[in-house]
Design an enzyme around this catalytic site. Structure first.
Site, PDB file in Angstrom:
ATOM      1  N   TYR A  60     -21.803 -35.834 -13.269  1.00  0.00           N
ATOM      2  CA  TYR A  60     -22.438 -35.283 -14.471  1.00  0.00           C
ATOM      3  C   TYR A  60     -21.545 -35.430 -15.703  1.00  0.00           C
ATOM      4  CZ  TYR A  60     -25.547 -32.851 -11.123  1.00  0.00           C
ATOM      5  OH  TYR A  60     -26.411 -32.546 -10.118  1.00  0.00           O
TER       6      TYR A  60
ATOM      7  N   LYS B  95     -19.633 -31.598  -6.740  1.00  0.00           N
ATOM      8  CA  LYS B  95     -20.036 -32.568  -5.717  1.00  0.00           C
ATOM      9  C   LYS B  95     -19.214 -33.845  -5.808  1.00  0.00           C
ATOM     10  CE  LYS B  95     -24.708 -30.945  -6.814  1.00  0.00           C
ATOM     11  NZ  LYS B  95     -24.483 -30.570  -8.234  1.00  0.00           N
TER      12      LYS B  95
ATOM     13  N   HIS C 125     -22.778 -35.505  -2.503  1.00  0.00           N
ATOM     14  CA  HIS C 125     -23.867 -35.602  -3.472  1.00  0.00           C
ATOM     15  C   HIS C 125     -25.064 -36.417  -2.977  1.00  0.00           C
ATOM     16  CE1 HIS C 125     -24.635 -35.549  -8.104  1.00  0.00           C
ATOM     17  NE2 HIS C 125     -25.724 -35.272  -7.422  1.00  0.00           N
TER      18      HIS C 125
END
Length: 282
Positions: free
Chosen positions: A48, A73, A106
């Site tokens: 992210y 993750k 993930h």
């Protein structure tokens, strides 16, 4: 806030704040706003690109670390035992904390068995309080479960009224693994906020459609992590503790299930190819 107890006794907030697709430039203020509105579960990931800003917000908030539940993750590019251990230390440094509450694999691709051995080691060392996976289908989850010394405690998957994942839900329950929903509001797709069925239930309870959907997750014992950058929506999503859906509501919402995802299909070879090609560092 209500809590769910994981298989190892760790208590996790049933409602959290998701940070997927929140730009780094907005992340710090969004986290500060979310913490102000009462969120204590913050969900992020190496992919992210906002862990550093989230860490800054956590530090600036001055909230006691033990009152927070931080999830991050490991990405496919860092799958495998050694690379996962290294990726974990990078995330830990960026988040400016000395442990992670929940560390997840993930995607169900790459050397996730090697990554799982790393997660087990981190758990034994006390560097993480709980470990789990994301986007694992029922058969992949059971296979990992059968070949691990510490079973996954969470499977974070797409789950909302249009994609209710009923088979996976029952499999996870059978094996003592908690389901967590990403995209609990279907990422706004299929005009979910104008859905007439959900609107009727919302009017009945004097609530919004978002509040009805999140309440539906909680009453099904599913942890939800809605994402928004708007403070008023953060407040709205948190205001779900003063009503309950009845059996009629739950039965009606069950009819909305399409049985498939319109966002991403993790069992499609094109998805596997695309995500394996997505790199988060050189």
């Amino acid at each position: 806030m209500e809590y769910i107890e994981l298989r190892n006794g760790v208590k996790m907030p049933v409602l959290g704040y998701g940070t997927l697709q929140i730009a780094p430039s907005l992340s710090k203020q969004c986290i500060l706003d979310a913490l102000h509105e009462g969120y204590r579960l913050i969900d992020t990931a190496a992919s992210y690109f906002n862990e550093n800003e989230i860490g800054e917000a956590i530090k600036e908030s001055k909230i006691n670390r033990q009152d927070l539940f931080i999830t991050t993750k490991v990405w496919i590019q860092d799958s495998g035992y050694e690379k996962t251990l290294n990726a974990f230390e990078i995330s830990l440094k960026k988040l400016k904390v000395n442990y992670i509450d929940l560390y997840l694999i993930h995607q169900p691709y790459g050397d996730y068995y090697g990554s799982w051995r790393a997660l087990e080691e981190l758990y034994r060392q006390g560097k993480v309080k709980a470990i789990g996976v994301c986007n694992f289908s029922a058969e992949r989850f059971v296979d990992l479960y059968m070949n691990s010394s510490i079973p996954p405690m969470i499977n974070q998957v797409e789950m909302h009224p249009f994609f209710q994942q009923k088979e996976l839900y029952y499999v996870l329950k059978k094996y003592g693994c908690q389901m967590q929903a990403w995209g609990p509001l279907a990422e706004g797709q299929r005009q979910i906020f104008q859905n007439k069925t959900l609107m009727k239930i919302a009017k009945k309870h004097h609530k919004t459609i978002s509040q009805v959907i999140l309440r539906w997750h909680i009453q099904n014992h599913i942890i939800a992590i809605p994402k928004t950058i708007h403070k008023e929506r953060m407040k709205e999503n948190m205001n779900i503790w003063d009503f309950e859906l009845d059996e009629e509501d739950l039965t009606i919402i069950a009819t909305l299930n399409l049985g498939y995802s319109e966002i991403i299909d993790h069992q499609n070879y094109k998805t596997a190819k695309w995500l394996n090609q997505y790199k988060i560092h050189k």
